[in-house]
Write an enzyme that holds these catalytic residues in place. Structure first.
Site, short mmCIF file in Angstrom:
data_model
loop_
_atom_site.label_atom_id
_atom_site.label_comp_id
_atom_site.label_asym_id
_atom_site.label_seq_id
_atom_site.Cartn_x
_atom_site.Cartn_y
_atom_site.Cartn_z
N HIS A 131 -21.30 9.05 56.48
CA HIS A 131 -22.68 9.04 56.99
C HIS A 131 -23.40 10.32 56.62
O HIS A 131 -22.81 11.30 56.12
CB HIS A 131 -22.67 8.86 58.52
CG HIS A 131 -21.99 9.97 59.27
ND1 HIS A 131 -22.57 11.20 59.51
CD2 HIS A 131 -20.74 10.04 59.83
CE1 HIS A 131 -21.74 11.97 60.18
NE2 HIS A 131 -20.61 11.29 60.40
N CYS A 141 -15.01 11.89 60.60
CA CYS A 141 -15.94 11.19 59.71
C CYS A 141 -16.21 12.02 58.46
O CYS A 141 -16.03 13.24 58.44
CB CYS A 141 -17.24 10.90 60.44
SG CYS A 141 -17.12 9.60 61.69
#
Length: 259
Positions: free
Chosen positions: A219, A235
């Protein structure tokens, strides 16, 4: 009788006027000699000065001889400026405003900007490879090259590896922190929201690629200066402009290899 007396008086007066002057007359008091100030001023003012120095007439009348003249500020200077010159340095310094300090955010290392590099690995074109030791993401291309991006990876204790597929893609995704993260941050004194809508302030940034059934994603971020470090809870984060570029190049079902 009157005519002879008048005649005799006239003769006596004429004789007195025609009488010669005596030596003691020079010591008699003479009337003072008055000289015009305009004629005497230049010579009086030059006493004690350089004979070649001649003062203007206006100064001759206004200033006495041998008077010390103090320098004055020019007439064109404003009165406020004259007041400031007479103030102590401390007062003048106190009146000045200190320059405003501008906060400068750290810049990303240019090595983590997107670029095309050679690739000779065994993965087929279209595969995403993430090197967590060097903090690079590679998108393999068909001509022996790969497009490389800088990424932020899991901080110590949150590293992971494996192979997954991109299961979904979202633009400006909402953020729902997992219960483990909420509890962990609460212990640090930080309260996380149960949900945050997508937008520039959202930690997931402009785009998100979800990986399999895991809680991990590729992301964007609203903290681009963290790219190139071990900074996340697992992440893979990218600059917003980079994740938007990657978002357009890959499809759902793309293989993602994390090493």
């Amino acid at each position: 009788m009157r005519k002879p007396l008048i005649l005799l008086a006239s003769i006596a007066m004429l004789a007195e006027l025609a009488a010669p002057a005596f030596a003691y007359d020079r010591y008699a008091e003479r009337p003072p000699v008055v000289v015009s100030p305009d004629l005497s001023a230049p010579w009086v003012l030059q006493l004690g000065r350089n004979p070649g120095q001649v003062m203007p007439r206006q100064q001759r009348r206004q200033q006495p001889a041998q008077a010390q003249v103090r320098p004055t500020a020019p007439r064109s200077a404003p009165r406020t400026a004259q007041r400031q010159k007479t103030r102590p340095d401390g007062v003048q310094t106190a009146a000045l405003r200190a320059p405003e300090k501008r906060s400068v955010k750290p810049q990303i290392n240019p090595i983590y900007l997107p670029q095309t590099v050679a690739y000779d690995g065994g993965e087929k074109a279209g595969t995403i490879i993430i090197d967590t030791s060097e903090n690079f993401l590679y998108l393999v291309q068909a001509d022996g090259q790969a497009r490389r991006y800088g990424v932020g990876t899991g901080k110590p204790g949150f590293e992971w590896s494996g192979t997954h597929k991109v299961t979904s893609k979202r633009e400006w995704p909402e953020w729902r922190p997992p219960a483990e993260m909420i509890a962990r941050e609460r212990a640090k004194g930080r309260v996380l929201p149960a949900m945050m809508t997508g937008g520039p302030e959202n930690p997931l940034g402009a785009r998100a690629l979800y990986l399999g059934s895991t809680l991990y994603r590729i992301h964007g971020t609203n903290q681009p200066w963290t790219i190139g470090g071990a900074v996340s809870s697992g992440c893979i984060r990218m600059r917003n402009e980079d994740v938007m570029d990657l978002y357009e190049r890959v499809a759902v079902g793309t293989n993602v290899v994390v090493r």
